[in-house]
Motif scaffolding. Structure first.
Motif, PDB file in Angstrom:
ATOM      1  N   SER A  37     -49.810  -1.178  -0.054  1.00 22.80           N
ATOM      2  CA  SER A  37     -50.579  -0.433   0.941  1.00 22.80           C
ATOM      3  C   SER A  37     -51.382   0.648   0.263  1.00 22.80           C
ATOM      4  CB  SER A  37     -49.642   0.187   1.977  1.00 22.80           C
ATOM      5  OG  SER A  37     -48.929   1.248   1.402  1.00 22.80           O
ATOM      6  N   MET A  38     -52.587   0.845   0.738  1.00 23.08           N
ATOM      7  CA  MET A  38     -53.464   1.869   0.173  1.00 23.08           C
ATOM      8  C   MET A  38     -53.654   3.028   1.134  1.00 23.08           C
ATOM      9  SD  MET A  38     -54.335   0.922  -2.772  1.00 23.08           S
ATOM     10  CE  MET A  38     -53.566  -0.445  -3.546  1.00 23.08           C
ATOM     11  N   GLY A  39     -52.922   3.044   2.235  1.00 24.98           N
ATOM     12  CA  GLY A  39     -53.085   4.121   3.211  1.00 24.98           C
ATOM     13  C   GLY A  39     -52.148   3.917   4.384  1.00 24.98           C
ATOM     14  N   ASP A  40     -52.536   4.494   5.528  1.00 26.61           N
ATOM     15  CA  ASP A  40     -51.701   4.427   6.726  1.00 26.61           C
ATOM     16  C   ASP A  40     -52.549   4.072   7.936  1.00 26.61           C
ATOM     17  OD1 ASP A  40     -49.255   5.333   5.477  1.00 26.61           O
ATOM     18  OD2 ASP A  40     -50.229   7.293   5.321  1.00 26.61           O
ATOM     19  N   TYR A  47     -57.608   3.182  10.170  1.00 21.28           N
ATOM     20  CA  TYR A  47     -56.891   3.148   8.907  1.00 21.28           C
ATOM     21  C   TYR A  47     -57.396   4.291   8.043  1.00 21.28           C
ATOM     22  CZ  TYR A  47     -54.443   1.057   4.953  1.00 21.28           C
ATOM     23  OH  TYR A  47     -53.573   0.809   3.933  1.00 21.28           O
ATOM     24  N   VAL A  48     -56.474   5.076   7.505  1.00 21.74           N
ATOM     25  CA  VAL A  48     -56.824   6.211   6.668  1.00 21.74           C
ATOM     26  C   VAL A  48     -56.359   5.908   5.250  1.00 21.74           C
ATOM     27  CG1 VAL A  48     -56.473   8.674   6.253  1.00 21.74           C
ATOM     28  CG2 VAL A  48     -56.578   7.801   8.587  1.00 21.74           C
ATOM     29  N   ILE A  49     -57.294   5.940   4.298  1.00 24.04           N
ATOM     30  CA  ILE A  49     -56.963   5.651   2.904  1.00 24.04           C
ATOM     31  C   ILE A  49     -56.322   6.877   2.273  1.00 24.04           C
ATOM     32  CG2 ILE A  49     -57.918   5.118   0.645  1.00 24.04           C
ATOM     33  CD1 ILE A  49     -60.011   3.451   2.016  1.00 24.04           C
ATOM     34  N   ASP A  50     -55.160   6.662   1.650  1.00 22.71           N
ATOM     35  CA  ASP A  50     -54.490   7.709   0.893  1.00 22.71           C
ATOM     36  C   ASP A  50     -54.896   7.530  -0.566  1.00 22.71           C
ATOM     37  OD1 ASP A  50     -52.890   9.628  -0.157  1.00 22.71           O
ATOM     38  OD2 ASP A  50     -50.987   8.676   0.373  1.00 22.71           O
ATOM     39  N   TRP A  51     -55.727   8.427  -1.070  1.00 20.28           N
ATOM     40  CA  TRP A  51     -56.294   8.263  -2.406  1.00 20.28           C
ATOM     41  C   TRP A  51     -55.256   8.405  -3.501  1.00 20.28           C
ATOM     42  CZ3 TRP A  51     -60.619   5.793  -2.634  1.00 20.28           C
ATOM     43  CH2 TRP A  51     -61.489   5.848  -1.556  1.00 20.28           C
ATOM     44  N   LYS A  52     -54.076   8.896  -3.189  1.00 21.43           N
ATOM     45  CA  LYS A  52     -53.009   8.942  -4.183  1.00 21.43           C
ATOM     46  C   LYS A  52     -52.436   7.547  -4.441  1.00 21.43           C
ATOM     47  CE  LYS A  52     -51.643  13.516  -2.654  1.00 21.43           C
ATOM     48  NZ  LYS A  52     -50.642  14.247  -1.894  1.00 21.43           N
ATOM     49  N   LYS A  53     -52.564   6.650  -3.442  1.00 17.76           N
ATOM     50  CA  LYS A  53     -52.035   5.299  -3.565  1.00 17.76           C
ATOM     51  C   LYS A  53     -53.031   4.308  -4.150  1.00 17.76           C
ATOM     52  CE  LYS A  53     -48.920   5.467   0.417  1.00 17.76           C
ATOM     53  NZ  LYS A  53     -48.617   4.795   1.684  1.00 17.76           N
ATOM     54  N   VAL A  54     -54.301   4.665  -4.212  1.00 15.22           N
ATOM     55  CA  VAL A  54     -55.333   3.750  -4.686  1.00 15.22           C
ATOM     56  C   VAL A  54     -55.206   3.583  -6.191  1.00 15.22           C
ATOM     57  CG1 VAL A  54     -57.824   3.384  -4.892  1.00 15.22           C
ATOM     58  CG2 VAL A  54     -56.880   4.365  -2.808  1.00 15.22           C
ATOM     59  N   ARG A  55     -55.272   2.328  -6.638  1.00 16.56           N
ATOM     60  CA  ARG A  55     -55.147   2.047  -8.059  1.00 16.56           C
ATOM     61  C   ARG A  55     -56.422   2.435  -8.786  1.00 16.56           C
ATOM     62  NH1 ARG A  55     -53.188  -2.692  -5.627  1.00 16.56           N
ATOM     63  NH2 ARG A  55     -50.940  -2.872  -5.802  1.00 16.56           N
ATOM     64  N   THR A  56     -56.267   3.063  -9.923  1.00 17.57           N
ATOM     65  CA  THR A  56     -57.408   3.381 -10.774  1.00 17.57           C
ATOM     66  C   THR A  56     -57.157   2.756 -12.134  1.00 17.57           C
ATOM     67  OG1 THR A  56     -56.366   5.453 -11.427  1.00 17.57           O
ATOM     68  CG2 THR A  56     -57.930   5.548  -9.610  1.00 17.57           C
ATOM     69  N   TYR A  57     -58.201   2.205 -12.709  1.00 17.84           N
ATOM     70  CA  TYR A  57     -58.085   1.527 -13.990  1.00 17.84           C
ATOM     71  C   TYR A  57     -58.850   2.311 -15.044  1.00 17.84           C
ATOM     72  CZ  TYR A  57     -56.482  -2.232 -10.999  1.00 17.84           C
ATOM     73  OH  TYR A  57     -55.800  -2.955 -10.093  1.00 17.84           O
ATOM     74  N   VAL A  58     -58.236   2.515 -16.177  1.00 20.82           N
ATOM     75  CA  VAL A  58     -58.865   3.241 -17.267  1.00 20.82           C
ATOM     76  C   VAL A  58     -59.593   2.223 -18.139  1.00 20.82           C
ATOM     77  CG1 VAL A  58     -58.469   4.715 -19.263  1.00 20.82           C
ATOM     78  CG2 VAL A  58     -57.051   4.966 -17.216  1.00 20.82           C
ATOM     79  N   VAL A  59     -60.908   2.387 -18.258  1.00 21.36           N
ATOM     80  CA  VAL A  59     -61.723   1.484 -19.055  1.00 21.36           C
ATOM     81  C   VAL A  59     -61.970   2.126 -20.408  1.00 21.36           C
ATOM     82  CG1 VAL A  59     -63.913   0.259 -19.157  1.00 21.36           C
ATOM     83  CG2 VAL A  59     -62.802   0.636 -16.951  1.00 21.36           C
ATOM     84  N   PRO A  60     -61.713   1.409 -21.472  1.00 20.75           N
ATOM     85  CA  PRO A  60     -61.931   1.998 -22.794  1.00 20.75           C
ATOM     86  C   PRO A  60     -63.418   2.167 -23.087  1.00 20.75           C
ATOM     87  CG  PRO A  60     -61.313  -0.296 -23.013  1.00 20.75           C
ATOM     88  CD  PRO A  60     -61.174   0.054 -21.560  1.00 20.75           C
ATOM     89  N   ASP A  61     -63.723   3.025 -24.041  1.00 20.93           N
ATOM     90  CA  ASP A  61     -65.103   3.249 -24.464  1.00 20.93           C
ATOM     91  C   ASP A  61     -65.590   2.008 -25.208  1.00 20.93           C
ATOM     92  OD1 ASP A  61     -67.518   4.405 -25.010  1.00 20.93           O
ATOM     93  OD2 ASP A  61     -66.777   5.483 -26.772  1.00 20.93           O
ATOM     94  N   MET A  62     -66.685   1.401 -24.736  1.00 25.84           N
ATOM     95  CA  MET A  62     -67.163   0.137 -25.284  1.00 25.84           C
ATOM     96  C   MET A  62     -68.348   0.316 -26.235  1.00 25.84           C
ATOM     97  SD  MET A  62     -65.039  -1.910 -23.898  1.00 25.84           S
ATOM     98  CE  MET A  62     -65.584  -3.571 -23.863  1.00 25.84           C
ATOM     99  N   THR A  63     -68.667   1.535 -26.637  1.00 26.79           N
ATOM    100  CA  THR A  63     -69.778   1.724 -27.566  1.00 26.79           C
ATOM    101  C   THR A  63     -69.397   1.170 -28.930  1.00 26.79           C
ATOM    102  OG1 THR A  63     -68.956   3.945 -28.056  1.00 26.79           O
ATOM    103  CG2 THR A  63     -70.669   3.764 -26.395  1.00 26.79           C
ATOM    104  N   GLY A  64     -70.304   0.396 -29.510  1.00 28.08           N
ATOM    105  CA  GLY A  64     -70.049  -0.212 -30.803  1.00 28.08           C
ATOM    106  C   GLY A  64     -69.192  -1.464 -30.739  1.00 28.08           C
ATOM    107  N   PHE A  65     -68.932  -1.980 -29.549  1.00 30.34           N
ATOM    108  CA  PHE A  65     -68.112  -3.175 -29.378  1.00 30.34           C
ATOM    109  C   PHE A  65     -68.963  -4.394 -29.702  1.00 30.34           C
ATOM    110  CE2 PHE A  65     -65.702  -6.297 -26.825  1.00 30.34           C
ATOM    111  CZ  PHE A  65     -64.458  -6.076 -27.368  1.00 30.34           C
ATOM    112  N   GLU A  66     -68.505  -5.277 -30.586  1.00 29.34           N
ATOM    113  CA  GLU A  66     -69.333  -6.361 -31.075  1.00 29.34           C
ATOM    114  C   GLU A  66     -69.222  -7.648 -30.275  1.00 29.34           C
ATOM    115  OE1 GLU A  66     -68.627  -6.906 -35.205  1.00 29.34           O
ATOM    116  OE2 GLU A  66     -69.075  -4.821 -35.700  1.00 29.34           O
TER     117      GLU A  66
END
Length: 105
Positions: A37-40, A47-66
């Motif tokens: 569940s992402m909210g209540d 439906y109210v989104i609870d931003w504490k429950k929302v998944r966040t993904y950390v994307v690595p820095d792609m500069t210089g990626f070949e």
């Protein structure tokens, strides 16, 4: 129906390590999709989104990626092959094009 002896002899837990299905358990077992569940729900049907429950993904820095993706960046946008008076959903156009591509009358 009994499980095979290799399944029973794998370890002390045996077949209990396999995934459960809804047919193996009594009523009340719901497998779900793992989305969580992402909210209540509100009492007014919203439906109210609870931003504490929302998944966040950390994307690595792609500069210089070949490495590059499998999709080419050099492809031009494709256009449909339809005339102005022919609609792509019409049956006549479909049959005409099928006969052209398959070589039958």
């Amino acid at each position: 129906m009994q499980p095979t002896s290799s399944l029973l002899a794998r370890s002390t837990t045996g077949i209990r390590r396999l995934k459960l299905t809804t047919k193996q358990v009594n009523g009340g077992y719901y497998k779900g999709t793992g989305s969580g569940s992402m909210g209540d729900h509100t009492k007014h049907g919203g439906y109210v989104i609870d931003w504490k429950k929302v998944r966040t993904y950390v994307v690595p820095d792609m500069t210089g990626f070949e490495l590059t993706p499998f999709v080419t960046k050099n492809m031009k946008p494709t256009r449909g092959r339809y005339d102005v008076d022919e609609h792509p959903i019409s049956g006549k156009h479909f049959l005409k094009r099928w006969k052209e591509e398959n070589g039958t009358n």
